[in-house]
Design a protein around this motif. Structure first.
Motif, short mmCIF file in Angstrom:
data_model
loop_
_atom_site.label_atom_id
_atom_site.label_comp_id
_atom_site.label_asym_id
_atom_site.label_seq_id
_atom_site.Cartn_x
_atom_site.Cartn_y
_atom_site.Cartn_z
N ALA A 166 12.17 6.19 -0.77
CA ALA A 166 13.10 5.06 -0.76
C ALA A 166 13.50 4.73 0.68
O ALA A 166 13.55 3.56 1.07
N GLY A 167 13.74 5.77 1.47
CA GLY A 167 14.09 5.56 2.88
C GLY A 167 12.94 4.94 3.66
O GLY A 167 13.15 4.00 4.45
N GLN A 168 11.74 5.44 3.46
CA GLN A 168 10.58 4.91 4.18
C GLN A 168 10.28 3.47 3.79
O GLN A 168 9.87 2.67 4.63
N LEU A 169 10.46 3.17 2.51
CA LEU A 169 10.17 1.82 2.03
C LEU A 169 11.32 0.85 2.25
O LEU A 169 11.16 -0.36 2.15
N GLY A 170 12.52 1.40 2.50
CA GLY A 170 13.69 0.55 2.68
C GLY A 170 14.16 -0.07 1.38
O GLY A 170 14.61 -1.21 1.35
N MET A 217 0.84 -1.20 0.00
CA MET A 217 0.00 0.00 0.00
C MET A 217 0.87 1.25 0.00
O MET A 217 0.60 2.21 -0.72
N MET A 218 1.94 1.23 0.81
CA MET A 218 2.83 2.38 0.86
C MET A 218 3.58 2.51 -0.47
O MET A 218 3.79 3.62 -0.96
N LEU A 219 3.97 1.39 -1.07
CA LEU A 219 4.65 1.44 -2.36
C LEU A 219 3.72 2.02 -3.42
O LEU A 219 4.14 2.87 -4.22
N ARG A 220 2.47 1.61 -3.43
CA ARG A 220 1.50 2.15 -4.40
C ARG A 220 1.34 3.66 -4.21
O ARG A 220 1.33 4.43 -5.17
N GLN A 221 1.26 4.10 -2.96
CA GLN A 221 1.13 5.52 -2.66
C GLN A 221 2.38 6.27 -3.15
O GLN A 221 2.27 7.34 -3.76
N ALA A 222 3.55 5.70 -2.88
CA ALA A 222 4.80 6.32 -3.30
C ALA A 222 4.86 6.45 -4.82
O ALA A 222 5.20 7.51 -5.35
N LEU A 223 4.53 5.37 -5.52
CA LEU A 223 4.60 5.40 -6.98
C LEU A 223 3.62 6.42 -7.56
O LEU A 223 3.98 7.16 -8.47
N ASN A 224 2.41 6.48 -7.02
CA ASN A 224 1.44 7.46 -7.51
C ASN A 224 1.95 8.89 -7.32
O ASN A 224 1.87 9.71 -8.23
N GLU A 225 2.48 9.17 -6.14
CA GLU A 225 3.00 10.51 -5.87
C GLU A 225 4.20 10.82 -6.75
O GLU A 225 4.30 11.90 -7.34
N HIS A 248 17.51 3.93 -6.92
CA HIS A 248 17.56 3.64 -8.35
C HIS A 248 16.47 2.64 -8.74
O HIS A 248 15.83 2.77 -9.78
N LYS A 249 16.25 1.65 -7.89
CA LYS A 249 15.19 0.66 -8.16
C LYS A 249 13.83 1.32 -8.10
O LYS A 249 12.96 1.05 -8.93
N LEU A 250 13.62 2.19 -7.12
CA LEU A 250 12.34 2.88 -7.00
C LEU A 250 12.12 3.79 -8.21
O LEU A 250 11.02 3.85 -8.75
N ASN A 251 13.16 4.46 -8.65
CA ASN A 251 13.06 5.33 -9.82
C ASN A 251 12.67 4.51 -11.07
O ASN A 251 11.86 4.95 -11.87
N LYS A 252 13.23 3.31 -11.20
CA LYS A 252 12.87 2.44 -12.32
C LYS A 252 11.40 2.05 -12.24
O LYS A 252 10.70 2.00 -13.26
N LEU A 253 10.92 1.76 -11.03
CA LEU A 253 9.50 1.43 -10.86
C LEU A 253 8.61 2.61 -11.24
O LEU A 253 7.54 2.43 -11.80
N VAL A 254 9.07 3.81 -10.94
CA VAL A 254 8.31 5.01 -11.31
C VAL A 254 8.20 5.09 -12.83
O VAL A 254 7.12 5.35 -13.37
N HIS A 255 9.30 4.83 -13.54
CA HIS A 255 9.28 4.85 -15.00
C HIS A 255 8.30 3.81 -15.54
O HIS A 255 7.55 4.08 -16.48
N ILE A 256 8.31 2.62 -14.95
CA ILE A 256 7.41 1.55 -15.39
C ILE A 256 5.96 1.95 -15.14
O ILE A 256 5.11 1.83 -16.03
N LYS A 257 5.68 2.45 -13.94
CA LYS A 257 4.32 2.87 -13.59
C LYS A 257 3.85 3.98 -14.51
O LYS A 257 2.70 4.00 -14.95
#
Length: 68
Positions: A42-46, A7-15, A50-59
């Motif tokens: 990235a800090g909150q999700l642990g 849920m937190m990852l989904r919120q992060a990606l949307n934002e 770079h991986k989170l940024n890639k997920l943002v691009h995919i989303k």
């Protein structure tokens, strides 16, 4: 490695997708805002930034496909 709160990852990606769309505008402020938000999430999700940024691009790509 700890499991990521989906849920937190989904919120992060949307934002982050919303911020990234604005950050592609050539203003430094928006680019810094995106970078700061990426770092915070990235800090909150642990997870690695770079991986989170890639997920943002995919989303972002998936969201764009749904609009067309």
């Amino acid at each position: 490695m700890m499991p990521v709160d989906r849920m937190m990852l989904r919120q992060a990606l949307n934002e982050l997708v919303r911020l990234k769309g604005g950050a592609e505008n050539p203003t430094r402020f928006l680019a810094r805002l995106y970078s700061s938000a990426l770092h915070e999430w990235a800090g909150q999700l642990g997870v690695d930034q770079h991986k989170l940024n890639k997920l943002v691009h995919i989303k972002e790509a998936i969201s764009e496909r749904r609009l067309h």
